[in-house]
Design an enzyme around this catalytic site. Structure first.
Site, PDB file in Angstrom:
ATOM      1  CB  CYS A 137      78.937  50.684  16.422  1.00  0.00           C
ATOM      2  SG  CYS A 137      80.178  51.525  17.429  1.00  0.00           S
TER       3      CYS A 137
ATOM      4  CE1 TYR B 200      80.529  58.265  20.331  1.00  0.00           C
ATOM      5  CE2 TYR B 200      82.226  57.383  18.897  1.00  0.00           C
ATOM      6  CZ  TYR B 200      80.894  57.607  19.177  1.00  0.00           C
ATOM      7  OH  TYR B 200      79.919  57.191  18.298  1.00  0.00           O
TER       8      TYR B 200
ATOM      9  NE  ARG C  41      78.766  54.403   6.899  1.00  0.00           N
ATOM     10  CZ  ARG C  41      78.056  55.512   7.060  1.00  0.00           C
ATOM     11  NH1 ARG C  41      77.254  55.909   6.089  1.00  0.00           N
ATOM     12  NH2 ARG C  41      78.142  56.207   8.166  1.00  0.00           N
TER      13      ARG C  41
ATOM     14  N   PRO D 103      86.701  49.618  12.324  1.00  0.00           N
ATOM     15  CG  PRO D 103      87.169  50.973  14.158  1.00  0.00           C
ATOM     16  CD  PRO D 103      87.737  50.501  12.867  1.00  0.00           C
TER      17      PRO D 103
ATOM     18  CG  LEU E 160      82.728  58.665   1.488  1.00  0.00           C
ATOM     19  CD1 LEU E 160      82.221  59.971   0.907  1.00  0.00           C
ATOM     20  CD2 LEU E 160      81.617  57.614   1.451  1.00  0.00           C
TER      21      LEU E 160
ATOM     22  NE  ARG F 101      88.701  55.491  12.638  1.00  0.00           N
ATOM     23  CZ  ARG F 101      87.633  54.984  12.072  1.00  0.00           C
ATOM     24  NH1 ARG F 101      86.707  54.370  12.807  1.00  0.00           N
ATOM     25  NH2 ARG F 101      87.461  55.067  10.770  1.00  0.00           N
TER      26      ARG F 101
ATOM     27  CB  ALA G 277      83.543  51.665  19.488  1.00  0.00           C
TER      28      ALA G 277
ATOM     29  CD  GLN H 139      87.349  52.400  17.569  1.00  0.00           C
ATOM     30  OE1 GLN H 139      86.140  52.271  17.701  1.00  0.00           O
ATOM     31  NE2 GLN H 139      87.898  53.153  16.620  1.00  0.00           N
TER      32      GLN H 139
END
Length: 373
Positions: free
Chosen positions: A29, A187, A327, A27, A304, A233, A61, A105
């Site tokens: 954002c 969160y 990413r 996920p 990564l 998660r 999210a 999510q």
């Protein structure tokens, strides 16, 4: 044979979700929603990632209540309007891509809600700036200069739990294949877990059993309401001395497994600006490996991971069962195709895209490359 391109079945009470490969789009954002509603940005973004070759795509999210959004531009699923926007957009994106399993999510940002967009500083917004009241286990701000959140009451905890249940039912109604409960990255649910954010003196604070209580209550309620594939998660470590750590994460994973959890997605950090993360390729994989071994849960490794050979090694070494990338897919939405070409795998692709690969890599689609006239 490549493990990355071997099928994997995520369990569920209704029989499981079989994925054609072990690549997961994590996920991410996008901060492009309007009043919680998905927009044409999401149509473009989701359409790209549903054409990525991944076995599972995870929607960012998605807040279960308006005040649970990280920013005013975050996605939501709390009423008929947000459900209609998300469902219609997802249906349109799916019509433009091969059949791909979709996870969503579900989240509440807690004290990290009411924040500015990342490219606008990501700081807590005041009421005058369009912000709103935030809630957390304790009245402790995320940053010292921020106004403290409101310590959430048991009545509001029950309301938020009900909102997670309602959002799960809405997600199921629009055809989502799996749900990931967000208990990571500082969160609300992670805040309950971490002693850095949770200094309550009631049944939800103090001992590990108490700090895990609310997460397990929310998960158990979701499990009762939703019979599809359901996972969590987590941040396996706060990367702060005296904070949440991998040993406590392992205990949580074991409790989640006993409560009917189907998978665990192992990330880290996010609850404290004092975190000292040791960054490097696959830096979170030791956490995933330990939690997988101790809990027996299907485990997503993330962090990564950028190259096909690296992702294959994650599986061959037993660090995780599936590999999640974020990413890397933003930079290259066809990452799954390139991985298939490198590892001898096969993915689904629409005919207009078959010409994208050189003839020597045509078997990525299980087809002969189409020439140009």
């Amino acid at each position: 044979m490549s493990l990355l391109f071997s099928p994997f079945t995520l369990p569920s009470p209704r029989g499981g979700l079989t994925l054609p490969n072990r690549i997961v789009v994590a996920p991410m954002c996008q901060y492009q929603a309007q009043d919680g509603c998905a927009t044409d940005w999401h149509l473009m973004h989701w359409g790209n990632l549903l054409n990525s070759g991944a076995g599972l795509f995870t929607i960012e999210a998605t807040a279960v209540v308006p005040e649970g959004r990280i920013t005013p531009a975050c996605l939501g699923l709390w009423d008929d309007t947000t459900q209609r926007a998300l469902g219609d957009t997802l249906n349109r994106a799916r019509a433009l891509a091969p059949k791909t399993a979709v996870c969503i999510q579900l989240a509440h940002a807690g004290r990290k809600a009411s924040s500015a967009l990342p490219w606008q500083g990501a700081q807590l917004l005041s009421r005058e700036q369009g912000g709103w009241e935030t809630f957390a286990p304790s009245a402790l701000p995320h940053l010292p200069q921020e106004a403290p959140p409101t310590a959430i009451t048991p009545d509001d905890m029950a309301r938020v739990k009900d909102a997670f249940i309602a959002a799960a039912r809405r997600a199921e109604a629009i055809g989502v294949d799996a749900i990931e409960l967000h208990a990571a990255h500082g969160y609300l649910l992670h805040e309950f877990l971490s002693p850095l954010a949770n200094q309550r003196t009631d049944a939800y604070g103090g001992a590990l059993e108490n700090r895990m209580r609310y997460v397990l209550e929310v998960f158990t309620a979701l499990r009762a309401a939703y019979q599809g594939t359901l996972g969590v998660r987590i941040s396996a470590s706060d990367w702060v001395e005296g904070g949440w750590d991998v040993e406590q994460s392992t205990a949580l994973a074991q409790a989640l497994k006993a409560a009917g959890c189907d998978f665990i997605h192992v990330s880290s950090g996010g609850v404290s600006p004092l975190q000292k993360i040791t960054l490097g390729p696959g830096y979170q994989l030791p956490f995933a490996r330990q939690i997988r071994a101790a809990s027996g849960l299907a485990t997503f490794g993330v962090g990564l991971i950028t190259e096909a050979a690296q992702a294959e090694a994650v599986l061959q070494q037993g660090d995780a069962d599936l590999v999640a990338l974020a990413r890397a897919f933003l930079y290259n939405p066809r990452w799954g195709w390139q991985a298939a070409a490198a590892l001898g795998g096969e993915v689904q692709g629409h005919p207009p895209y078959w010409r994208a690969l050189p003839r020597e890599a045509a078997q990525v689609f299980g087809k002969v490359a189409v020439g140009v006239r």
